[in-house]
Design a protein around this motif. Structure first.
Motif, PDB file in Angstrom:
ATOM      1  N   LYS A 184      45.127  44.802  54.411  1.00 22.98           N
ATOM      2  CA  LYS A 184      44.736  46.198  54.505  1.00 22.98           C
ATOM      3  C   LYS A 184      44.058  46.722  53.245  1.00 22.98           C
ATOM      4  O   LYS A 184      43.496  47.803  53.267  1.00 22.98           O
ATOM      5  N   ARG A 185      44.124  46.005  52.151  1.00 28.48           N
ATOM      6  CA  ARG A 185      43.520  46.492  50.920  1.00 28.48           C
ATOM      7  C   ARG A 185      43.104  45.328  50.043  1.00 28.48           C
ATOM      8  O   ARG A 185      43.503  44.184  50.248  1.00 28.48           O
ATOM      9  N   VAL A 186      42.281  45.630  49.063  1.00 26.34           N
ATOM     10  CA  VAL A 186      41.771  44.593  48.173  1.00 26.34           C
ATOM     11  C   VAL A 186      42.865  44.088  47.257  1.00 26.34           C
ATOM     12  O   VAL A 186      43.014  42.892  47.025  1.00 26.34           O
ATOM     13  N   GLY A 187      43.666  44.969  46.699  1.00 28.11           N
ATOM     14  CA  GLY A 187      44.728  44.569  45.788  1.00 28.11           C
ATOM     15  C   GLY A 187      44.269  44.541  44.340  1.00 28.11           C
ATOM     16  O   GLY A 187      43.163  44.954  44.000  1.00 28.11           O
ATOM     17  N   SER A 188      45.137  44.016  43.481  1.00 28.79           N
ATOM     18  CA  SER A 188      44.871  43.980  42.047  1.00 28.79           C
ATOM     19  C   SER A 188      44.869  42.533  41.572  1.00 28.79           C
ATOM     20  O   SER A 188      45.796  41.768  41.862  1.00 28.79           O
ATOM     21  N   TYR A 189      43.811  42.170  40.834  1.00 30.42           N
ATOM     22  CA  TYR A 189      43.702  40.834  40.250  1.00 30.42           C
ATOM     23  C   TYR A 189      44.102  40.918  38.780  1.00 30.42           C
ATOM     24  O   TYR A 189      43.594  41.760  38.044  1.00 30.42           O
ATOM     25  N   PRO A 203      53.676  37.048  28.984  1.00 26.75           N
ATOM     26  CA  PRO A 203      52.321  36.805  28.487  1.00 26.75           C
ATOM     27  C   PRO A 203      52.043  37.585  27.196  1.00 26.75           C
ATOM     28  O   PRO A 203      52.556  38.686  27.002  1.00 26.75           O
ATOM     29  N   SER A 204      51.245  36.974  26.328  1.00 28.63           N
ATOM     30  CA  SER A 204      50.870  37.663  25.091  1.00 28.63           C
ATOM     31  C   SER A 204      49.951  38.840  25.374  1.00 28.63           C
ATOM     32  O   SER A 204      49.976  39.845  24.661  1.00 28.63           O
ATOM     33  N   LEU A 205      49.149  38.726  26.408  1.00 27.28           N
ATOM     34  CA  LEU A 205      48.229  39.804  26.785  1.00 27.28           C
ATOM     35  C   LEU A 205      48.034  39.752  28.285  1.00 27.28           C
ATOM     36  O   LEU A 205      47.853  38.677  28.865  1.00 27.28           O
ATOM     37  N   SER A 206      48.097  40.907  28.920  1.00 28.13           N
ATOM     38  CA  SER A 206      47.953  40.967  30.372  1.00 28.13           C
ATOM     39  C   SER A 206      47.301  42.284  30.761  1.00 28.13           C
ATOM     40  O   SER A 206      47.677  43.342  30.242  1.00 28.13           O
ATOM     41  N   PHE A 207      46.321  42.217  31.644  1.00 30.30           N
ATOM     42  CA  PHE A 207      45.695  43.430  32.163  1.00 30.30           C
ATOM     43  C   PHE A 207      45.031  43.103  33.500  1.00 30.30           C
ATOM     44  O   PHE A 207      44.786  41.942  33.826  1.00 30.30           O
ATOM     45  N   ALA A 208      44.771  44.147  34.266  1.00 32.76           N
ATOM     46  CA  ALA A 208      44.145  43.996  35.583  1.00 32.76           C
ATOM     47  C   ALA A 208      42.637  43.876  35.432  1.00 32.76           C
ATOM     48  O   ALA A 208      42.037  44.501  34.558  1.00 32.76           O
ATOM     49  N   MET A 213      34.294  45.752  34.334  1.00 33.98           N
ATOM     50  CA  MET A 213      34.721  44.818  33.293  1.00 33.98           C
ATOM     51  C   MET A 213      33.728  43.659  33.255  1.00 33.98           C
ATOM     52  O   MET A 213      33.340  43.126  34.300  1.00 33.98           O
ATOM     53  N   THR A 214      33.308  43.263  32.058  1.00 32.23           N
ATOM     54  CA  THR A 214      32.271  42.245  31.915  1.00 32.23           C
ATOM     55  C   THR A 214      32.787  41.064  31.104  1.00 32.23           C
ATOM     56  O   THR A 214      33.644  41.217  30.223  1.00 32.23           O
ATOM     57  N   LEU A 215      32.253  39.892  31.413  1.00 30.47           N
ATOM     58  CA  LEU A 215      32.537  38.667  30.676  1.00 30.47           C
ATOM     59  C   LEU A 215      31.198  38.030  30.332  1.00 30.47           C
ATOM     60  O   LEU A 215      30.495  37.525  31.218  1.00 30.47           O
ATOM     61  N   SER A 216      30.834  38.063  29.065  1.00 29.64           N
ATOM     62  CA  SER A 216      29.535  37.549  28.627  1.00 29.64           C
ATOM     63  C   SER A 216      29.742  36.372  27.691  1.00 29.64           C
ATOM     64  O   SER A 216      30.630  36.381  26.827  1.00 29.64           O
ATOM     65  N   ARG A 217      28.906  35.374  27.848  1.00 28.17           N
ATOM     66  CA  ARG A 217      29.008  34.166  27.028  1.00 28.17           C
ATOM     67  C   ARG A 217      28.217  34.346  25.742  1.00 28.17           C
ATOM     68  O   ARG A 217      27.062  34.797  25.758  1.00 28.17           O
ATOM     69  N   GLN A 218      28.842  34.001  24.636  1.00 31.57           N
ATOM     70  CA  GLN A 218      28.148  34.074  23.356  1.00 31.57           C
ATOM     71  C   GLN A 218      27.146  32.939  23.248  1.00 31.57           C
ATOM     72  O   GLN A 218      27.405  31.813  23.678  1.00 31.57           O
ATOM     73  N   ASP A 219      26.000  33.253  22.661  1.00 34.02           N
ATOM     74  CA  ASP A 219      24.980  32.244  22.478  1.00 34.02           C
ATOM     75  C   ASP A 219      25.458  31.196  21.480  1.00 34.02           C
ATOM     76  O   ASP A 219      25.960  31.520  20.394  1.00 34.02           O
ATOM     77  N   LYS A 264      33.187  41.132  40.514  1.00 32.42           N
ATOM     78  CA  LYS A 264      32.199  41.690  41.444  1.00 32.42           C
ATOM     79  C   LYS A 264      32.885  42.289  42.674  1.00 32.42           C
ATOM     80  O   LYS A 264      32.424  43.306  43.218  1.00 32.42           O
ATOM     81  N   LEU A 265      33.968  41.662  43.105  1.00 34.10           N
ATOM     82  CA  LEU A 265      34.716  42.218  44.241  1.00 34.10           C
ATOM     83  C   LEU A 265      35.292  43.585  43.899  1.00 34.10           C
ATOM     84  O   LEU A 265      35.248  44.521  44.718  1.00 34.10           O
ATOM     85  N   MET A 266      35.801  43.755  42.677  1.00 34.73           N
ATOM     86  CA  MET A 266      36.338  45.045  42.262  1.00 34.73           C
ATOM     87  C   MET A 266      35.219  46.080  42.117  1.00 34.73           C
ATOM     88  O   MET A 266      35.393  47.258  42.458  1.00 34.73           O
ATOM     89  N   ASP A 267      34.044  45.653  41.613  1.00 38.43           N
ATOM     90  CA  ASP A 267      32.901  46.572  41.529  1.00 38.43           C
ATOM     91  C   ASP A 267      32.487  47.049  42.915  1.00 38.43           C
ATOM     92  O   ASP A 267      32.188  48.240  43.121  1.00 38.43           O
ATOM     93  N   LEU A 268      32.445  46.118  43.868  1.00 36.56           N
ATOM     94  CA  LEU A 268      32.078  46.487  45.239  1.00 36.56           C
ATOM     95  C   LEU A 268      33.113  47.419  45.852  1.00 36.56           C
ATOM     96  O   LEU A 268      32.769  48.375  46.562  1.00 36.56           O
ATOM     97  N   SER A 269      34.377  47.183  45.564  1.00 37.56           N
ATOM     98  CA  SER A 269      35.434  48.054  46.079  1.00 37.56           C
ATOM     99  C   SER A 269      35.292  49.464  45.527  1.00 37.56           C
ATOM    100  O   SER A 269      35.433  50.457  46.267  1.00 37.56           O
ATOM    101  N   LEU A 270      34.996  49.577  44.220  1.00 39.88           N
ATOM    102  CA  LEU A 270      34.809  50.896  43.617  1.00 39.88           C
ATOM    103  C   LEU A 270      33.591  51.598  44.209  1.00 39.88           C
ATOM    104  O   LEU A 270      33.624  52.805  44.488  1.00 39.88           O
ATOM    105  N   LYS A 271      32.504  50.850  44.433  1.00 40.45           N
ATOM    106  CA  LYS A 271      31.298  51.442  45.014  1.00 40.45           C
ATOM    107  C   LYS A 271      31.572  51.959  46.420  1.00 40.45           C
ATOM    108  O   LYS A 271      31.126  53.051  46.803  1.00 40.45           O
ATOM    109  N   THR A 272      32.307  51.177  47.196  1.00 44.67           N
ATOM    110  CA  THR A 272      32.660  51.618  48.556  1.00 44.67           C
ATOM    111  C   THR A 272      33.533  52.861  48.524  1.00 44.67           C
ATOM    112  O   THR A 272      33.336  53.801  49.308  1.00 44.67           O
TER     113      THR A 272
END
Length: 405
Positions: A184-189, A203-208, A213-219, A264-272
């Motif tokens: 019934k819903r997308v949920g939280s990743y 965990p030392s660090l945890s967030f949804a 949210m972006t993940l970019s590779r350093q050159d 991208k799934l979370m971005d699409l959910s927010l757009k909808t």
């Protein structure tokens, strides 16, 4: 997957003693259920039959398995990496299933020996700790099938220093955890980092994984080796930037792919969600405009009607005063009231007459007075001509009536 497997535990002897002296061990039947073995980590998971909502229990990573010998071809003594119950006695429904499980155990033994040889030759204790942490994470979250990426280093703001400074927060494992099944819903990743020093408990660090949210590779440096570590920068509007470095490029590529799919799934959910909110707002505004428009029209009609009535009453009063200015005011009011009553009666009779005419034209109804005249006719032909005139077949009602008389 192996069904209807009976598992027994050592009654007295524990740990390495049970592994070396299992022939002399008294076994106590624990339970019967389903056994599954992971093809990569050889993690054994057991779920009792008829347990309902009881969670499956990880039994550790399989190291080896040995047959009990003799005529019993369905029972194996299984050794795992589990710290409390290192040895288990498993009895399978058929010898064929026991042989299939024994073949998997042979591959697990080869993998365990290779890992031990690499650790012994290179002295890479940290690699062994990372592998063990990965297995512990998979066992801890076995029902949610976590995505585990080992050989990771996490960099971020210094907890005890300036926010702009970046320090090493730990070495360990990155994990992506999908939500529990819910159509019934997308949920939280969830994205979490487990340090080798702190283990799997916290965990030392945890967030949804949030929208935007972006993940970019350093050159990479042009002079860097092709097998150089890969570093990603993780950013979000509501959190400080963190860097994640992977020693293995294949692991880094897998992490980037799995993270971006969920982002991208979370971005699409927010757009909808935003689109639905905008559509709902527009529907509310349209309904409000319609209501205001109807109320405005009604108010306009009532205002004009009241204004016309006031002007008519004023004009009538001026006319009466011009004819005879000696009358008392009460007489003017009486005359104007009588005029208003006559106007109301005239309007009602006019409306009734118009309605009757409309009904007569639309539905073909007959006037009651004309019907009474037809009943007074003395001959059948006269009555017929009268009725024809009422229904539209005779040209003149009077001619038909006189002829009948």
């Amino acid at each position: 997957m192996f069904n209807d497997v009976s598992i027994s535990l050592p009654a007295k002897v524990r740990g390495p003693e049970a592994e070396e002296e299992w022939q002399e061990v008294d076994w106590v039947t624990w339970s019967t259920g389903t056994v599954t073995v992971d093809s990569e980590s050889f993690l054994i998971v057991f779920k009792p039959t008829g347990a309902g909502s009881v969670k499956a229990k990880p039994l550790g990573n399989m190291i080896r398995a040995a047959a009990v010998g003799g005529t019993d071809e369905k029972t194996l003594i299984v050794t795992t990496s589990e710290s409390m119950h290192r040895t288990y006695r498993m009895t399978f429904p058929t010898s064929e299933e026991a042989s299939e499980f024994s073949a998997i155990a042979s591959r697990a033994e080869v993998a365990a020996n290779d890992a031990a040889s690499r650790t012994k030759e290179t002295g890479d204790v940290e690699s062994g700790d990372a592998t063990r942490l990965e297995h512990e994470i998979r066992a801890h979250f076995v029902e949610r099938c976590p995505l585990v990426f080992g050989g990771a280093e996490l960099y971020g703001p210094d907890p005890n220093g300036e926010a702009s400074s970046e320090v090493l927060l730990g070495r360990g494992v990155m994990m992506i955890l999908d939500p529990q099944e819910d159509n019934k819903r997308v949920g939280s990743y969830e994205l979490a980092f487990f340090s080798e020093d702190e283990g799997v408990e916290k965990p030392s660090l945890s967030f949804a994984i949030a929208p935007e949210m972006t993940l970019s590779r350093q050159d990479a440096d042009e002079e860097a080796d092709s097998d150089a570590p890969v570093t990603f920068v993780l950013q979000a509007p509501t959190m400080a930037a963190h860097s994640v470095c992977f020693e293995d490029q294949t692991t880094a590529a897998s992490f980037s792919r799995d993270f971006k799919v969920r982002s991208k799934l979370m971005d699409l959910s927010l757009k909808t969600l935003r689109g639905r909110a905008v559509a709902q707002g527009l529907r509310g505004e349209l309904t409000s405009l319609k209501q205001r428009s109807l109320a405005s029209r009604i108010w306009t009609v009532l205002s004009w009607g009241l204004l016309i009535a006031v002007l008519m009453v004023t004009g009538r009063a001026v006319h009466l005063y011009s004819e005879n200015s000696q009358r008392p005011p009460a007489e003017y009011v009486s005359v104007i009231g009588q005029d208003l009553a006559n106007t109301a009666l005239l309007s009602a009779s006019t409306t009734t007459a118009v309605g009757a005419k409309v009904c007569q034209i639309t539905f073909g109804t007959v006037d009651r007075d004309g019907l009474r005249q037809c009943t007074r006719a003395t001959t059948v032909s006269g009555m017929r001509q009268c009725l024809d005139s009422l229904t539209g077949y005779a040209p003149v009602l009077g001619h038909s009536f006189h002829e009948g008389m």
